[in-house]
Structure formats: C-alpha cells, structure tokens
Design a protein around this motif. Structure first.
Motif, mmCIF file in Angstrom:
data_model
loop_
_atom_site.group_PDB
_atom_site.id
_atom_site.type_symbol
_atom_site.label_atom_id
_atom_site.label_comp_id
_atom_site.label_asym_id
_atom_site.label_seq_id
_atom_site.Cartn_x
_atom_site.Cartn_y
_atom_site.Cartn_z
ATOM 1 N N THR A 94 19.242 13.749 27.081
ATOM 2 C CA THR A 94 19.599 14.119 28.440
ATOM 3 C C THR A 94 20.477 15.366 28.432
ATOM 4 N N VAL A 95 20.169 16.290 29.322
ATOM 5 C CA VAL A 95 20.980 17.482 29.542
ATOM 6 C C VAL A 95 21.697 17.288 30.869
ATOM 7 N N THR A 96 23.014 17.402 30.862
ATOM 8 C CA THR A 96 23.785 17.267 32.088
ATOM 9 C C THR A 96 24.341 18.622 32.483
ATOM 10 N N ALA A 97 24.063 18.996 33.728
ATOM 11 C CA ALA A 97 24.588 20.245 34.275
ATOM 12 C C ALA A 97 25.455 19.887 35.477
ATOM 13 N N GLU A 98 26.610 20.553 35.613
ATOM 14 C CA GLU A 98 27.520 20.289 36.722
ATOM 15 C C GLU A 98 28.063 21.600 37.257
ATOM 16 N N TYR A 99 28.347 21.588 38.558
ATOM 17 C CA TYR A 99 28.920 22.772 39.176
ATOM 18 C C TYR A 99 29.540 22.354 40.504
ATOM 19 N N ALA A 100 30.691 22.917 40.832
ATOM 20 C CA ALA A 100 31.334 22.672 42.123
ATOM 21 C C ALA A 100 31.355 23.979 42.903
ATOM 22 N N PHE A 101 31.032 23.883 44.193
ATOM 23 C CA PHE A 101 31.045 25.080 45.027
ATOM 24 C C PHE A 101 31.623 24.750 46.400
ATOM 25 N N HIS A 102 32.042 25.793 47.086
ATOM 26 C CA HIS A 102 32.690 25.641 48.391
ATOM 27 C C HIS A 102 31.779 26.176 49.479
ATOM 28 N N LEU A 103 31.769 25.471 50.611
ATOM 29 C CA LEU A 103 31.015 25.913 51.781
ATOM 30 C C LEU A 103 31.955 25.944 52.985
ATOM 31 N N PRO A 104 31.820 26.966 53.846
ATOM 32 C CA PRO A 104 32.743 27.131 54.976
ATOM 33 C C PRO A 104 32.361 26.298 56.198
ATOM 34 N N VAL A 105 31.953 25.065 55.956
ATOM 35 C CA VAL A 105 31.578 24.134 57.023
ATOM 36 C C VAL A 105 32.137 22.759 56.680
ATOM 37 N N THR A 106 32.061 21.841 57.625
ATOM 38 C CA THR A 106 32.540 20.479 57.390
ATOM 39 C C THR A 106 31.612 19.758 56.412
ATOM 40 N N PRO A 107 32.094 18.680 55.796
ATOM 41 C CA PRO A 107 31.219 17.905 54.921
ATOM 42 C C PRO A 107 29.963 17.407 55.636
ATOM 43 N N LYS A 108 30.088 17.032 56.905
ATOM 44 C CA LYS A 108 28.925 16.567 57.667
ATOM 45 C C LYS A 108 27.872 17.668 57.769
ATOM 46 N N GLU A 109 28.311 18.892 58.090
ATOM 47 C CA GLU A 109 27.373 20.014 58.201
ATOM 48 C C GLU A 109 26.766 20.369 56.843
ATOM 49 N N ALA A 110 27.587 20.364 55.801
ATOM 50 C CA ALA A 110 27.093 20.671 54.454
ATOM 51 C C ALA A 110 26.051 19.629 54.033
ATOM 52 N N PHE A 111 26.361 18.376 54.291
ATOM 53 C CA PHE A 111 25.451 17.283 53.943
ATOM 54 C C PHE A 111 24.110 17.442 54.649
#
Length: 150
Positions: free
Chosen positions: A2-19
C-alpha cells in the motif's frame, strides 16, 4: 504494498461549502485535472452510493467503480474502489478554522500492484500529492474569486 499519500490544504469557504464541492463525485471533473468523467450510479452521494469515475494520469486512462463509505456533511467523506485496475481508499476530513475557512486533510491509500510497472512507490506518492496540490490551489483561487464577487 500500500502507498499512502497525504496532504492538507486550505479553502476560503466554510466546511459545509468545501464538502459540497469536494465530496460530491459529480464535481470531481470540475476541480480535478486528472478526472475525465463521473457517472453517479444510484442517486445522490450518500453512504452506499456508487459511481463510475475515469481518470487520465501518467499517460494512462483508468476507470473505476467506487462506493462511498462515509458522508458526513462538513466533516468527513470516505470512499473505496469496488472495481478497477487497482484498489484505493480515499478520505477527506474537514476542519473549520477560526476565520471560518476550511482545512481539508486528504488521505489516499493505493494498492497499485503492478499497474504502474517499475515506477517506484515514492514517485507514485509524489505524483498523487502534486496532483492534489495543483488541483486544490486552483480550487482555492477560484473559490476566493467567487467570494470576492459576492
């Protein structure tokens, strides 16, 4: 392996909108450059919802059937392959920042088998992360522009 890739990023909207954007497979071609097509198979996205998705990545066209495991608006979505050239599990976790924006933590676990030939697993991880970096940066810019135009 298994290859695991991870990344965190920011979006200028609420979690509801991002989701709403990121966790709806029908939106994948809008924000993911490698996504060619998506077809929902049994209605709106939800746990147990299935879809077909086609990617063009590393010179290969890949078609998968995917099932949604978790679908908690504004919090988490998780999915896994049912059919395709290799297996994967993807997760998006959403966290609200103090300014109302969102941090999205993406995790992708791939079992590529021999699909990519002799490509080192570290290179595959790098290709996946770079793809998400580019796509999420473009999405953040687009969402920021839309917010300014409201």
């Amino acid at each position: 392996m298994t290859v695991t890739a991870e990344y965190a990023f920011h979006l200028p909207v609420t979690p509801k909108e991002a989701f709403e954007l990121i966790s709806d497979p029908a939106q994948d071609p809008v924000w993911q450059a490698a996504c060619v097509d998506v077809k929902l198979l049994n209605g709106e996205p939800r746990p147990g919802g299935r879809y077909e998705i086609t990617f063009q990545l590393i010179g290969k066209r890949m078609e998968f059937t995917v099932e949604i495991d978790e679908f908690v608006p504004g919090r988490r979505s998780k999915f896994h392959t049912l059919d395709g050239p290799f297996g994967y599990v993807g997760t998006y976790d959403y966290a609200e920042n103090s300014d109302g924006t969102t941090t999205v933590h993406w995790t992708f676990e791939v079992e590529p088998g021999d699909y990519f030939g002799i490509m080192p697993k570290s290179l595959l991880r790098k290709v996946l992360v770079n793809s998400v970096k580019k796509d999420s940066a473009k999405l953040a810019t687009t969402l920021g522009q839309e917010a300014r135009n409201r």
